[in-house]
Write a protein that holds these residues in place. Sequence first.
Motif, mmCIF file in Angstrom:
data_model
loop_
_atom_site.group_PDB
_atom_site.id
_atom_site.type_symbol
_atom_site.label_atom_id
_atom_site.label_comp_id
_atom_site.label_asym_id
_atom_site.label_seq_id
_atom_site.Cartn_x
_atom_site.Cartn_y
_atom_site.Cartn_z
ATOM 1 N N PRO A 180 0.826 -1.215 0.000
ATOM 2 C CA PRO A 180 0.000 0.000 0.000
ATOM 3 C C PRO A 180 0.859 1.264 0.000
ATOM 4 C CG PRO A 180 -0.573 -1.466 1.822
ATOM 5 C CD PRO A 180 0.621 -2.038 1.163
ATOM 6 N N ASP A 181 0.282 2.333 -0.477
ATOM 7 C CA ASP A 181 0.990 3.615 -0.497
ATOM 8 C C ASP A 181 1.226 4.104 0.927
ATOM 9 O OD1 ASP A 181 1.115 3.757 -3.237
ATOM 10 O OD2 ASP A 181 -0.757 4.888 -3.430
ATOM 11 N N VAL A 220 0.321 6.789 2.162
ATOM 12 C CA VAL A 220 -0.852 7.497 2.677
ATOM 13 C C VAL A 220 -1.672 6.593 3.588
ATOM 14 C CG1 VAL A 220 -2.994 8.649 1.998
ATOM 15 C CG2 VAL A 220 -0.920 8.986 0.662
ATOM 16 N N TRP A 221 -1.810 5.328 3.230
ATOM 17 C CA TRP A 221 -2.576 4.392 4.048
ATOM 18 C C TRP A 221 -1.897 4.149 5.394
ATOM 19 C CZ3 TRP A 221 -7.351 3.733 2.715
ATOM 20 C CH2 TRP A 221 -7.716 3.864 1.375
ATOM 21 N N TYR A 222 -0.577 4.014 5.368
ATOM 22 C CA TYR A 222 0.152 3.829 6.624
ATOM 23 C C TYR A 222 0.021 5.057 7.516
ATOM 24 C CZ TYR A 222 2.406 -0.311 4.687
ATOM 25 O OH TYR A 222 2.650 -1.548 4.160
ATOM 26 N N ALA A 246 -2.386 7.291 7.439
ATOM 27 C CA ALA A 246 -3.771 7.408 7.908
ATOM 28 C C ALA A 246 -4.001 6.497 9.107
ATOM 29 C CB ALA A 246 -4.740 7.070 6.779
ATOM 30 N N LEU A 247 -3.496 5.274 9.045
ATOM 31 C CA LEU A 247 -3.628 4.354 10.174
ATOM 32 C C LEU A 247 -2.841 4.856 11.373
ATOM 33 C CD1 LEU A 247 -4.684 1.703 11.326
ATOM 34 C CD2 LEU A 247 -2.674 0.575 10.353
ATOM 35 N N ALA A 265 6.865 3.833 8.176
ATOM 36 C CA ALA A 265 6.319 4.112 6.841
ATOM 37 C C ALA A 265 7.218 5.075 6.078
ATOM 38 C CB ALA A 265 4.910 4.690 6.973
ATOM 39 N N HIS A 278 9.334 4.342 2.736
ATOM 40 C CA HIS A 278 9.082 5.170 1.560
ATOM 41 C C HIS A 278 10.378 5.740 0.985
ATOM 42 C CE1 HIS A 278 6.878 7.804 -1.129
ATOM 43 N NE2 HIS A 278 7.564 8.834 -0.661
#
Length: 106
Positions: A8-9, A11-13, A15-16, A54, A58
């Motif tokens: 996953p991108d 952004v998902w990490y 957001a969580l 994350a 990245h």
Amino acid sequence: MVQAVKGPDIVWYLALAGFLFCTGALGVLIRRSPLIVLLSLEIMLNGANLALIAFSRHYARGDGQIFALTVMAVAASEVVVGLGLIVAIARKNLDLDVDKLSTLRG
């Protein structure tokens, strides 16, 4: 031709991580029990660790992962001290309400 599996991108990490951090902050602000406050602090630290890892993934660097391990060690020591204080308060038969606790008088 074999394609690499991409996760996953970031952004998902993030957001969580933000959700975990906000949930922990809400628990610290609302709850009165010192044990629940300690657990909420741990949730906040886990959210921060997830964000560090994350970003480390990245940017393909290990700095964030090393820092996350350091934060985990500090969090473990914080739990030990906090639980020791909770046990000391419980042995003195004091009320376990965070708002009423100001000092430990021995």
